[in-house]
Design a protein around this motif. Structure first.
Motif, PDB file in Angstrom:
ATOM      1  N   ARG A  59       0.840  -1.192  -0.184  1.00  0.00           N
ATOM      2  CA  ARG A  59       0.032   0.068  -0.056  1.00  0.00           C
ATOM      3  C   ARG A  59       0.996   1.162   0.070  1.00  0.00           C
ATOM      4  O   ARG A  59       2.074   1.132   0.702  1.00  0.00           O
ATOM      5  CB  ARG A  59      -0.855   0.050   1.270  1.00  0.00           C
ATOM      6  CG  ARG A  59      -2.051  -1.115   1.266  1.00  0.00           C
ATOM      7  CD  ARG A  59      -2.677  -0.997   0.589  1.00  0.00           C
ATOM      8  NE  ARG A  59      -4.072  -1.738   0.780  1.00  0.00           N
ATOM      9  CZ  ARG A  59      -4.004  -2.874  -0.016  1.00  0.00           C
ATOM     10  NH1 ARG A  59      -3.376  -3.318  -1.026  1.00  0.00           N
ATOM     11  NH2 ARG A  59      -5.083  -4.041   0.300  1.00  0.00           N
ATOM     12  N   THR A  79      -9.754   7.552   3.675  1.00  0.00           N
ATOM     13  CA  THR A  79      -9.845   6.583   2.523  1.00  0.00           C
ATOM     14  C   THR A  79     -10.703   7.316   1.690  1.00  0.00           C
ATOM     15  O   THR A  79     -11.845   7.423   1.794  1.00  0.00           O
ATOM     16  CB  THR A  79     -10.116   5.315   3.022  1.00  0.00           C
ATOM     17  OG1 THR A  79     -11.549   5.466   3.725  1.00  0.00           O
ATOM     18  CG2 THR A  79      -9.280   4.780   4.055  1.00  0.00           C
ATOM     19  N   SER A 134      -6.065   2.165  -1.052  1.00  0.00           N
ATOM     20  CA  SER A 134      -6.788   0.874  -0.951  1.00  0.00           C
ATOM     21  C   SER A 134      -8.067   0.871  -1.649  1.00  0.00           C
ATOM     22  O   SER A 134      -8.603   1.497  -1.892  1.00  0.00           O
ATOM     23  CB  SER A 134      -7.114   0.557   0.430  1.00  0.00           C
ATOM     24  OG  SER A 134      -7.502  -0.464   1.020  1.00  0.00           O
ATOM     25  N   PRO A 135      -8.255  -0.344  -2.367  1.00  0.00           N
ATOM     26  CA  PRO A 135      -7.422  -1.734  -2.291  1.00  0.00           C
ATOM     27  C   PRO A 135      -6.396  -1.880  -3.148  1.00  0.00           C
ATOM     28  O   PRO A 135      -5.898  -0.858  -3.768  1.00  0.00           O
ATOM     29  CB  PRO A 135      -8.695  -2.760  -2.386  1.00  0.00           C
ATOM     30  CG  PRO A 135      -9.606  -2.051  -3.490  1.00  0.00           C
ATOM     31  CD  PRO A 135      -9.438  -0.711  -3.035  1.00  0.00           C
ATOM     32  N   SER A 141      -0.906   2.026  -5.092  1.00  0.00           N
ATOM     33  CA  SER A 141      -0.909   0.454  -4.616  1.00  0.00           C
ATOM     34  C   SER A 141      -0.825  -0.782  -5.569  1.00  0.00           C
ATOM     35  O   SER A 141      -1.452  -0.475  -6.751  1.00  0.00           O
ATOM     36  CB  SER A 141      -2.024   0.317  -3.635  1.00  0.00           C
ATOM     37  OG  SER A 141      -3.332   0.288  -4.248  1.00  0.00           O
ATOM     38  N   THR A 152     -10.709  -9.146  -5.215  1.00  0.00           N
ATOM     39  CA  THR A 152     -10.950  -7.883  -4.069  1.00  0.00           C
ATOM     40  C   THR A 152     -12.454  -7.842  -3.733  1.00  0.00           C
ATOM     41  O   THR A 152     -13.262  -8.228  -4.520  1.00  0.00           O
ATOM     42  CB  THR A 152     -10.331  -6.605  -4.580  1.00  0.00           C
ATOM     43  OG1 THR A 152     -10.243  -5.762  -3.546  1.00  0.00           O
ATOM     44  CG2 THR A 152     -11.262  -6.251  -5.814  1.00  0.00           C
ATOM     45  N   THR A 157     -10.936  -5.854   1.552  1.00  0.00           N
ATOM     46  CA  THR A 157     -10.175  -4.581   1.879  1.00  0.00           C
ATOM     47  C   THR A 157     -10.169  -3.969   3.283  1.00  0.00           C
ATOM     48  O   THR A 157      -9.217  -3.573   3.559  1.00  0.00           O
ATOM     49  CB  THR A 157     -10.998  -3.491   0.902  1.00  0.00           C
ATOM     50  OG1 THR A 157     -11.155  -4.006  -0.391  1.00  0.00           O
ATOM     51  CG2 THR A 157     -10.498  -2.121   1.075  1.00  0.00           C
ATOM     52  N   ASP A 160      -7.445  -6.012   4.727  1.00  0.00           N
ATOM     53  CA  ASP A 160      -6.124  -5.760   4.590  1.00  0.00           C
ATOM     54  C   ASP A 160      -5.965  -4.132   4.947  1.00  0.00           C
ATOM     55  O   ASP A 160      -4.676  -3.878   5.702  1.00  0.00           O
ATOM     56  CB  ASP A 160      -5.948  -5.332   3.067  1.00  0.00           C
ATOM     57  CG  ASP A 160      -5.968  -6.740   2.175  1.00  0.00           C
ATOM     58  OD1 ASP A 160      -5.520  -7.940   2.993  1.00  0.00           O
ATOM     59  OD2 ASP A 160      -6.004  -6.994   1.023  1.00  0.00           O
ATOM     60  N   ALA A 161      -6.819  -3.437   5.295  1.00  0.00           N
ATOM     61  CA  ALA A 161      -6.592  -2.124   5.580  1.00  0.00           C
ATOM     62  C   ALA A 161      -6.352  -2.294   7.307  1.00  0.00           C
ATOM     63  O   ALA A 161      -5.412  -1.290   7.853  1.00  0.00           O
ATOM     64  CB  ALA A 161      -7.778  -1.246   5.652  1.00  0.00           C
TER      65      ALA A 161
END
Length: 422
Positions: A59, A79, A134-135, A141, A152, A157, A160-161
């Motif tokens: 990221r 975000t 993100s993603p 990223s 995804t 998401t 991962d965040a």
């Protein structure tokens, strides 16, 4: 951006004023840290990182420290997600760098696509800001695994965040325990609640406060496709953008229950044709017809340069900028791109109001006007049990782009846990 006076007040930062060279790369706890060209020594520390989230998954994030540092200063993650066009929204895909460099970050890109100007109303005036791409595949990223692009979704998401946040706090423990807020817009209406739920669930599972989450704020949230589509058509009608006959045809032929008949689609298509070629993010703004000749823009009721996103895109595709950000290290051929208030027709205020009706929350403080620092009505606010709904007068889809001072006033009140000022 802003009024002519505001633009003149911004201090222009050029390569000649601060040196033609980017700052030298330095390393902190194993993470590459640099300062952007034309930014060095101009504000409190700002750091770009290429951060390993999981094997093969990276990221890009940007941290802007608050102008006045204290041990209790709030940390906020921003975000930025997609602007959707109903009824066929395609999901998330916008870069948080758009939020950083067009809305709330410390700098805007000038028309020369090379130099930067200070943002007087940057949100790092009141909080440490962390912008997360993100993603994987959004902005700069990327992943070494194609499966991360093909599989995804909202859940992955959020996971991962969360992994990123935990790793980031481990590498920068000085931020542990600080009050943490998540802000965003548009498709953030999905991402932010899911990330918040992931944080709170893991705090409970671990029986400790891994992330000290205190609140979330979502601007012009995309929540539900059917609700958003119905609300958008109603918004067109209430703003004299479509005919009474077309609005009636949509009402009679569309049930907004996940199924769109042929007659419904025809009626919606007619509505889109009737409204004409406008910027749905701000129905009163002009288009950018030629970014190479901004002085030739059509007159606009706002003071916003409609070509600003093109300046940013050109800047972020400069090789020296990408080197400084440690971005596009794999040499991808495609260029960086951003993404395909109450004057927003993308996720209109009517959609939020319809969603609030569905929730059926108890009203704690009745609807009233709130005022910004310029003593003008900044918008309107109503407090529900556990939720505050506020409008920003004269703002489009990216609220701080169109009303930066009012957005900062609202954000400051949010951090303080107060309603915006009367």
């Amino acid at each position: 951006m802003g009024t002519q006076g505001e633009r003149e007040e911004r201090r222009k930062i050029s390569g000649k004023e601060k040196g033609e060279e980017a700052c030298k790369m330095r390393t902190k706890r194993g993470i590459d840290v640099v300062e952007s060209p034309a930014v060095a020594q101009t504000v409190r520390p700002q750091r770009w990182w290429r951060h390993l989230v999981g094997e093969g998954l990276r990221r890009i994030e940007w941290e802007c420290e608050v102008e006045e540092i204290s041990s209790t200063t709030r940390a906020t993650a921003f975000t930025k997600q997609i602007s959707v066009t109903p009824p066929n929204s395609t999901g998330p895909g916008c870069s948080s760098l758009g939020g950083a460099m067009l809305e709330i970050g410390p700098f805007f890109v000038n028309r020369d696509n090379k130099t930067l100007s200070r943002n007087k109303y940057a949100w790092n005036n009141v909080a440490n800001m962390l912008f997360l791409e993100s993603p994987a595949g959004v902005g700069f990223s990327y992943s070494n695994r194609t499966s991360d692009y093909n599989n995804t979704g909202d859940r992955s998401t959020a996971a991962d965040a969360y992994t990123f946040l935990i790793n980031w706090l481990e590498r920068f423990p000085e931020y542990k325990g600080r009050r943490f807020f998540i802000t965003g817009e548009s498709y953030g209406g999905h991402y932010i609640p899911q990330l918040a739920n992931t944080i709170l669930s893991n705090n409970k599972i671990m029986n400790t406060t891994m992330v000290n989450l205190k609140g979330v704020a979502i601007g012009n949230a995309y929540l539900d496709d059917d609700t958003n589509t119905r609300a958008t058509i109603d918004y067109y009608w209430t703003h004299a953008m479509i005919s009474k006959e077309t609005h009636k045809a949509v009402q009679e032929n569309c049930s907004f229950n996940r199924t769109y008949t042929g007659l419904c689609r025809t009626a919606i298509e007619e509505a889109n044709n009737e409204k004409g070629l406008i910027d749905q993010s701000n129905i009163y703004a002009s288009f950018c017809w030629d970014a190479s000749a901004p002085q030739q823009q059509h007159a606009s009721v706002t003071n916003i340069d409609p070509c600003a996103s093109y300046y940013m895109q050109s800047y972020l595709n400069r090789q020296e900028v990408q080197r400084a950000f440690h971005a596009n290290t794999t040499g991808l051929k495609q260029p960086w791109s951003d993404c395909s208030g109450d004057i927003d027709a993308v996720c209109p205020v009517t959609s939020t109001l319809y969603s609030l009706d569905i929730l059926g929350l108890q009203i704690n403080s009745s609807w009233r006007a709130w005022y910004s620092d310029d003593n003008e009505v900044g918008g309107y606010v109503v407090e529900y049990k556990g939720l505050v709904f506020a409008t920003v007068r004269g703002a489009g889809h990216m609220v701080p782009t169109y009303q930066p001072q009012r957005a900062l006033t609202l954000f400051s009140s949010f951090l303080q846990g107060k309603l915006p000022p009367e």
